[in-house]
Motif scaffolding. Structure first.
Motif, PDB file in Angstrom:
ATOM      1  N   GLN A  41       1.138  -1.233  -0.136  1.00  0.00           N
ATOM      2  CA  GLN A  41       0.231   0.148  -0.062  1.00  0.00           C
ATOM      3  C   GLN A  41       1.171   1.704  -0.041  1.00  0.00           C
ATOM      4  O   GLN A  41       0.330   2.029  -0.696  1.00  0.00           O
ATOM      5  CB  GLN A  41      -0.628  -0.277   1.249  1.00  0.00           C
ATOM      6  N   VAL A  42       2.462   1.094   0.811  1.00  0.00           N
ATOM      7  CA  VAL A  42       2.445   2.347   0.978  1.00  0.00           C
ATOM      8  C   VAL A  42       3.432   2.468   0.113  1.00  0.00           C
ATOM      9  O   VAL A  42       4.018   3.645  -1.079  1.00  0.00           O
ATOM     10  CB  VAL A  42       3.789   2.618   2.662  1.00  0.00           C
TER      11      VAL A  42
ATOM     12  N   TRP B 156       6.875   5.172   6.826  1.00  0.00           N
ATOM     13  CA  TRP B 156       6.010   5.058   7.113  1.00  0.00           C
ATOM     14  C   TRP B 156       5.169   3.671   7.594  1.00  0.00           C
ATOM     15  O   TRP B 156       4.549   3.657   7.585  1.00  0.00           O
ATOM     16  CB  TRP B 156       4.935   5.750   5.786  1.00  0.00           C
ATOM     17  N   ILE B 157       6.069   3.120   5.981  1.00  0.00           N
ATOM     18  CA  ILE B 157       5.952   1.308   6.545  1.00  0.00           C
ATOM     19  C   ILE B 157       5.534   0.605   8.574  1.00  0.00           C
ATOM     20  O   ILE B 157       4.566  -0.003   8.863  1.00  0.00           O
ATOM     21  CB  ILE B 157       6.598   0.158   5.632  1.00  0.00           C
TER      22      ILE B 157
ATOM     23  N   ILE C 239       8.160   9.338  15.390  1.00  0.00           N
ATOM     24  CA  ILE C 239       9.277  10.550  15.596  1.00  0.00           C
ATOM     25  C   ILE C 239      10.626  10.097  14.771  1.00  0.00           C
ATOM     26  O   ILE C 239      10.951  10.463  14.551  1.00  0.00           O
ATOM     27  CB  ILE C 239      10.077   9.705  17.550  1.00  0.00           C
ATOM     28  N   ARG C 240      10.238   8.726  14.368  1.00  0.00           N
ATOM     29  CA  ARG C 240      11.444   8.116  13.928  1.00  0.00           C
ATOM     30  C   ARG C 240      11.570   8.373  12.438  1.00  0.00           C
ATOM     31  O   ARG C 240      12.442   9.050  11.723  1.00  0.00           O
ATOM     32  CB  ARG C 240      11.846   6.727  14.373  1.00  0.00           C
ATOM     33  N   GLY C 241      10.159   8.491  11.730  1.00  0.00           N
ATOM     34  CA  GLY C 241       9.941   8.898  10.645  1.00  0.00           C
ATOM     35  C   GLY C 241      10.642  10.640  10.067  1.00  0.00           C
ATOM     36  O   GLY C 241      11.342  10.201   8.952  1.00  0.00           O
ATOM     37  N   TYR C 242      10.703  11.240  11.167  1.00  0.00           N
ATOM     38  CA  TYR C 242      10.967  12.114  11.161  1.00  0.00           C
ATOM     39  C   TYR C 242      12.627  12.644  11.737  1.00  0.00           C
ATOM     40  O   TYR C 242      13.144  13.638  10.580  1.00  0.00           O
ATOM     41  CB  TYR C 242      10.179  13.365  11.805  1.00  0.00           C
ATOM     42  N   THR C 243      13.528  11.568  12.536  1.00  0.00           N
ATOM     43  CA  THR C 243      14.111  12.244  13.128  1.00  0.00           C
ATOM     44  C   THR C 243      15.044  11.278  11.745  1.00  0.00           C
ATOM     45  O   THR C 243      16.363  11.526  11.811  1.00  0.00           O
ATOM     46  CB  THR C 243      14.956  11.572  14.442  1.00  0.00           C
TER      47      THR C 243
END
Length: 221
Positions: free
Chosen positions: A55-56, A69-70, A115-119
């Protein structure tokens, strides 16, 4: 599952943070009351990673961003499983058996994945409304989990609903204090991105007792 990811892809096409954040809400909209049930039942433990990846990847994002995102949506799927079970017991009149501690822990892992997605994952600034959702419901589920812990000890120190601010000794509210530490990390992200408006929004949704636990880099009236 297709419903949520159709909105995910549309949000990316429009660069719409508010729309994207709705795909991470732990409540179904009135117009689509079965949204979360369908999302959870659309996969299982053995194939959730492959289903979410499919999907992603359909959004054709950079590799690091897609991977992040996954991880976020796999964590979200696990949250919904815990939440649906807790709500089912409540509807059956067995609310005392609902495991809000597990719901909180699952949502905390979801928040950390976000948060990890941003860092590390390169999430863009327009997606920041997702952090608002993470912080808001982290607090709500923390209060529910602490209520459950208190009931198990035979002492109920909470006299108002979970939407109300908690009073009393925060030292006895383990999950709420834990939530404050995670939310402080969200503030740090907003500060580093100079996203002052978003920081104020997230800060102001919290109750006074949690605000006292947070370190803010600028005064807020």
């Amino acid at each position: 599952m297709d419903d949520i990811f159709a909105d995910f892809r549309e949000a990316y096409q429009m660069w719409s943070g508010p729309l994207l954040s709705t795909t991470l809400l732990p409540i179904s909209p009135d117009s689509r009351p079965n949204r979360l049930v369908n999302f959870y039942r659309g996969s299982d433990e053995s194939k959730i990673q492959a289903d979410i990846r499919y999907q992603v990847n359909a959004a054709r994002l950079p590799n690091a961003e897609s991977k992040a995102w996954i991880d976020v949506y796999i964590s979200f799927w696990k949250v919904i499983g815990e939440l649906l079970q807790a709500e089912k017991l409540a509807r059956e009149g067995r609310g005392a058996d609902s495991d809000w501690i597990s719901v909180y822990e699952a949502w905390k892992e979801f928040s950390n994945a976000l948060i990890r997605g941003y860092t590390n994952g390169g999430f863009q600034a327009w997606t920041v409304p997702c952090l608002y959702v993470a912080g808001k419901y982290l607090r709500i589920f923390a209060i529910r989990a602490d209520e459950q812990s208190t009931r198990k000890k035979g002492v109920n120190t909470f006299t108002s609903g979970f939407q109300e601010d908690v009073v009393g000794d925060l030292g006895k509210n383990e999950r709420l204090e834990d939530a404050a530490r995670v939310i402080n990390r969200i503030f740090t992200l907003c500060i580093s991105d100079r996203c002052v408006t978003t920081e104020c929004v997230i800060y102001n949704l919290l109750g006074p007792s949690l605000k006292n636990r947070l370190q803010c880099s600028f005064p807020i009236d």
